[in-house]
Design a protein around this motif. Structure first.
Motif, PDB file in Angstrom:
ATOM      1  N   HIS A  80       0.827  -1.209   0.000  1.00  0.00           N
ATOM      2  CA  HIS A  80       0.000   0.000   0.000  1.00  0.00           C
ATOM      3  C   HIS A  80       0.863   1.261   0.000  1.00  0.00           C
ATOM      4  CE1 HIS A  80      -4.045  -1.635   0.294  1.00  0.00           C
ATOM      5  NE2 HIS A  80      -3.633  -2.496   1.208  1.00  0.00           N
ATOM      6  N   HIS A  81       2.005   1.212   0.688  1.00  0.00           N
ATOM      7  CA  HIS A  81       2.894   2.376   0.736  1.00  0.00           C
ATOM      8  C   HIS A  81       3.433   2.711  -0.657  1.00  0.00           C
ATOM      9  CE1 HIS A  81       5.812   5.256   2.210  1.00  0.00           C
ATOM     10  NE2 HIS A  81       6.792   4.563   1.648  1.00  0.00           N
ATOM     11  N   ARG A  82       3.752   1.682  -1.435  1.00  0.00           N
ATOM     12  CA  ARG A  82       4.249   1.924  -2.789  1.00  0.00           C
ATOM     13  C   ARG A  82       3.198   2.606  -3.657  1.00  0.00           C
ATOM     14  NH1 ARG A  82       6.938  -3.191  -1.989  1.00  0.00           N
ATOM     15  NH2 ARG A  82       5.141  -4.319  -2.854  1.00  0.00           N
ATOM     16  N   LYS A  83       1.938   2.430  -3.310  1.00  0.00           N
ATOM     17  CA  LYS A  83       0.851   3.068  -4.061  1.00  0.00           C
ATOM     18  C   LYS A  83       0.430   4.392  -3.434  1.00  0.00           C
ATOM     19  CE  LYS A  83      -1.077  -1.252  -5.880  1.00  0.00           C
ATOM     20  NZ  LYS A  83       0.075  -2.100  -5.515  1.00  0.00           N
ATOM     21  N   PRO A 183     -11.088   8.788   2.882  1.00  0.00           N
ATOM     22  CA  PRO A 183     -11.058   8.027   1.617  1.00  0.00           C
ATOM     23  C   PRO A 183     -10.779   6.548   1.861  1.00  0.00           C
ATOM     24  CG  PRO A 183      -9.822  10.075   1.409  1.00  0.00           C
ATOM     25  CD  PRO A 183     -10.178   9.944   2.862  1.00  0.00           C
ATOM     26  N   VAL A 184     -11.563   5.688   1.226  1.00  0.00           N
ATOM     27  CA  VAL A 184     -11.520   4.265   1.553  1.00  0.00           C
ATOM     28  C   VAL A 184     -10.171   3.629   1.233  1.00  0.00           C
ATOM     29  CG1 VAL A 184     -12.507   3.560  -0.668  1.00  0.00           C
ATOM     30  CG2 VAL A 184     -12.743   2.073   1.340  1.00  0.00           C
ATOM     31  N   HIS A 185      -9.540   3.991   0.120  1.00  0.00           N
ATOM     32  CA  HIS A 185      -8.262   3.371  -0.214  1.00  0.00           C
ATOM     33  C   HIS A 185      -7.173   3.772   0.781  1.00  0.00           C
ATOM     34  CE1 HIS A 185      -9.300   1.217  -3.790  1.00  0.00           C
ATOM     35  NE2 HIS A 185      -9.793   2.280  -4.381  1.00  0.00           N
ATOM     36  N   ARG A 186      -7.217   5.017   1.246  1.00  0.00           N
ATOM     37  CA  ARG A 186      -6.245   5.450   2.250  1.00  0.00           C
ATOM     38  C   ARG A 186      -6.560   4.825   3.604  1.00  0.00           C
ATOM     39  NH1 ARG A 186      -2.777   9.070   0.529  1.00  0.00           N
ATOM     40  NH2 ARG A 186      -2.145   9.822   2.556  1.00  0.00           N
ATOM     41  N   ALA A 187      -7.839   4.589   3.863  1.00  0.00           N
ATOM     42  CA  ALA A 187      -8.223   3.906   5.103  1.00  0.00           C
ATOM     43  C   ALA A 187      -7.690   2.480   5.118  1.00  0.00           C
ATOM     44  CB  ALA A 187      -9.747   3.908   5.254  1.00  0.00           C
ATOM     45  N   VAL A 188      -7.836   1.768   3.996  1.00  0.00           N
ATOM     46  CA  VAL A 188      -7.357   0.383   3.903  1.00  0.00           C
ATOM     47  C   VAL A 188      -5.839   0.345   4.024  1.00  0.00           C
ATOM     48  CG1 VAL A 188      -7.138  -1.613   2.374  1.00  0.00           C
ATOM     49  CG2 VAL A 188      -9.330  -0.420   2.564  1.00  0.00           C
ATOM     50  N   GLY A 189      -5.149   1.245   3.326  1.00  0.00           N
ATOM     51  CA  GLY A 189      -3.688   1.266   3.373  1.00  0.00           C
ATOM     52  C   GLY A 189      -3.151   1.598   4.743  1.00  0.00           C
ATOM     53  N   PRO A 241      -0.106  -8.926  -0.715  1.00  0.00           N
ATOM     54  CA  PRO A 241       0.091  -7.970  -1.814  1.00  0.00           C
ATOM     55  C   PRO A 241      -0.831  -8.228  -3.001  1.00  0.00           C
ATOM     56  CG  PRO A 241       2.204  -8.793  -1.009  1.00  0.00           C
ATOM     57  CD  PRO A 241       1.131  -9.636  -0.386  1.00  0.00           C
ATOM     58  N   VAL A 242      -1.212  -9.488  -3.218  1.00  0.00           N
ATOM     59  CA  VAL A 242      -2.145  -9.808  -4.305  1.00  0.00           C
ATOM     60  C   VAL A 242      -3.487  -9.132  -4.045  1.00  0.00           C
ATOM     61  CG1 VAL A 242      -3.400 -11.667  -5.472  1.00  0.00           C
ATOM     62  CG2 VAL A 242      -1.017 -12.006  -4.774  1.00  0.00           C
ATOM     63  N   GLY A 243      -3.964  -9.245  -2.811  1.00  0.00           N
ATOM     64  CA  GLY A 243      -5.210  -8.581  -2.450  1.00  0.00           C
ATOM     65  C   GLY A 243      -5.123  -7.083  -2.585  1.00  0.00           C
ATOM     66  N   SER A 244      -3.962  -6.530  -2.214  1.00  0.00           N
ATOM     67  CA  SER A 244      -3.757  -5.084  -2.326  1.00  0.00           C
ATOM     68  C   SER A 244      -3.835  -4.634  -3.783  1.00  0.00           C
ATOM     69  CB  SER A 244      -2.393  -4.701  -1.731  1.00  0.00           C
ATOM     70  OG  SER A 244      -2.136  -3.335  -1.937  1.00  0.00           O
ATOM     71  N   ARG A 245      -3.220  -5.397  -4.691  1.00  0.00           N
ATOM     72  CA  ARG A 245      -3.258  -5.030  -6.115  1.00  0.00           C
ATOM     73  C   ARG A 245      -4.683  -5.105  -6.659  1.00  0.00           C
ATOM     74  NH1 ARG A 245       1.693  -7.933  -6.208  1.00  0.00           N
ATOM     75  NH2 ARG A 245       0.642  -9.855  -6.880  1.00  0.00           N
ATOM     76  N   ILE A 246      -5.423  -6.139  -6.230  1.00  0.00           N
ATOM     77  CA  ILE A 246      -6.807  -6.278  -6.681  1.00  0.00           C
ATOM     78  C   ILE A 246      -7.654  -5.112  -6.165  1.00  0.00           C
ATOM     79  CG2 ILE A 246      -8.890  -7.703  -6.562  1.00  0.00           C
ATOM     80  CD1 ILE A 246      -7.060 -10.143  -6.301  1.00  0.00           C
ATOM     81  N   ALA A 247      -7.382  -4.698  -4.917  1.00  0.00           N
ATOM     82  CA  ALA A 247      -8.168  -3.616  -4.294  1.00  0.00           C
ATOM     83  C   ALA A 247      -8.067  -2.327  -5.081  1.00  0.00           C
ATOM     84  CB  ALA A 247      -7.702  -3.397  -2.859  1.00  0.00           C
ATOM     85  N   HIS A 248      -6.937  -2.110  -5.754  1.00  0.00           N
ATOM     86  CA  HIS A 248      -6.741  -0.867  -6.504  1.00  0.00           C
ATOM     87  C   HIS A 248      -7.186  -0.984  -7.950  1.00  0.00           C
ATOM     88  CE1 HIS A 248      -4.468   1.515  -3.489  1.00  0.00           C
ATOM     89  NE2 HIS A 248      -4.162   0.317  -3.027  1.00  0.00           N
ATOM     90  N   SER A 249      -7.738  -2.145  -8.328  1.00  0.00           N
ATOM     91  CA  SER A 249      -8.117  -2.341  -9.726  1.00  0.00           C
ATOM     92  C   SER A 249      -9.595  -2.680  -9.915  1.00  0.00           C
ATOM     93  CB  SER A 249      -7.259  -3.447 -10.350  1.00  0.00           C
ATOM     94  OG  SER A 249      -7.460  -4.680  -9.682  1.00  0.00           O
ATOM     95  N   LEU A 250     -10.330  -2.930  -8.818  1.00  0.00           N
ATOM     96  CA  LEU A 250     -11.752  -3.246  -8.978  1.00  0.00           C
ATOM     97  C   LEU A 250     -12.549  -2.802  -7.765  1.00  0.00           C
ATOM     98  CD1 LEU A 250     -12.279  -5.894  -7.006  1.00  0.00           C
ATOM     99  CD2 LEU A 250     -11.282  -7.137  -8.890  1.00  0.00           C
ATOM    100  N   ASN A 251     -13.864  -2.800  -7.953  1.00  0.00           N
ATOM    101  CA  ASN A 251     -14.795  -2.491  -6.867  1.00  0.00           C
ATOM    102  C   ASN A 251     -15.253  -3.807  -6.237  1.00  0.00           C
ATOM    103  OD1 ASN A 251     -16.797  -1.707  -5.155  1.00  0.00           O
ATOM    104  ND2 ASN A 251     -18.102  -0.758  -6.714  1.00  0.00           N
TER     105      ASN A 251
END
Length: 276
Positions: A80-83, A183-189, A241-251
């Motif tokens: 998440h930090h890399r993103k 923001p949800v993505h920042r909350a998850v990260g 990390p697989v879940g993290s990548r998926i989280a940034h590519s779909l709802n």
């Protein structure tokens, strides 16, 4: 255990724990709920099936889950930090209070009965599942609480109850943050980083509180079952990390609904166990 169970059964149990870790890692990165919300009920049922006494089964499940969260949260947080999805200011503000709360939760495990831990997990998991299933997220305000009492109580609450449930930061902190329009993505990260802040002191507290307690599974460090922890995080550290990548590519709305149903049923089963 090797004297009681056949080698084929032990291999099957080992593969089951690895699979649990893989699923937990993906969910930790994808939904921000923390892999412990899956690991704890699985371990609780598994230990009961293996004949671990009810007096210590939930403590061992919670403590072992916390131990697995340490490497998983590091892996997930780095991804998440890399993103750029970790809020550094919030992390600096909440981390000390979450740390203290998690340490207190770990130490409190010495005086809370196994049925009490099961009840805590069941009640909070039930509430989390209902929140996840709601068509619209609950919004309590346009910003995080600013008063000194609220700013201390909220992260402290997250630390204490995450420790007692054996979960990372996501299960409680993500819904809390999004309820205040974070923001949800920042909350998850950011929650992924909170997982490490919770897991280290809480796991140490469970190691201390379980030191010398009888009837624990073989090769346990305090309440932490070392073999189970190793098998689970050997998979979860790679799948987070697989879940993290998926989280940034779909709802993941449909997946959240399915997981909410699983969590709801798991919570009811654990409440039945605690109150039965």
């Amino acid at each position: 255990m090797s004297d009681t169970y056949s080698m084929s059964l032990l291999v099957a149990l080992g593969l089951g724990l690895v699979a649990t870790g893989a699923v937990a890692g993906v969910l930790a990165g994808l939904l921000g709920v923390g892999g412990g919300i899956v690991i704890v009920p699985v371990l609780f049922w598994l230990f009961g099936w293996l004949g671990v006494p009810e007096a210590v089964a939930m403590h061992v499940a919670v403590a072992t889950s916390l131990a697995t969260i340490i490497p998983t949260s590091i892996s997930s947080a780095r991804s998440h930090h890399r993103k750029g999805a970790i809020d550094a200011d919030l992390l600096k503000s909440w981390a000390p209070l979450i740390f203290v709360g998690a340490l207190a939760g770990g130490l409190l495990s010495k005086v809370i009965a196994s049925s009490g831990l099961t009840l805590i997990f069941g009640v909070i998991a039930l509430l989390v599942s209902i929140n996840m299933a709601l068509p619209k997220k609950i919004v309590l305000g346009d910003d995080l609480p600013q008063g000194p009492v609220a700013r201390g109580l909220v992260p402290g609450f997250i630390g204490v109850f995450s420790a007692l449930m054996g979960i990372g930061g996501g299960t409680l902190s993500v819904p809390t943050l999004t309820a205040f329009s974070f923001p949800v993505h920042r909350a998850v990260g950011t929650a992924a980083a909170f997982g490490l802040v919770i897991a280290v002191p809480a796991a140490l507290g469970f190691v201390w509180s379980g030191w010398g307690v009888p009837l624990r599974p073989p090769y346990s460090l305090g309440y932490v079952s070392v073999p189970a922890a190793v098998l689970i995080f050997s998979a979860s550290v790679f799948t987070a990390p697989v879940g993290s990548r998926i989280a940034h590519s779909l709802n993941p709305a449909r997946l959240k609904l399915a997981f909410a149903a699983f969590l709801f049923l798991s919570a009811l089963k654990m409440l039945w166990s605690a109150l039965g």
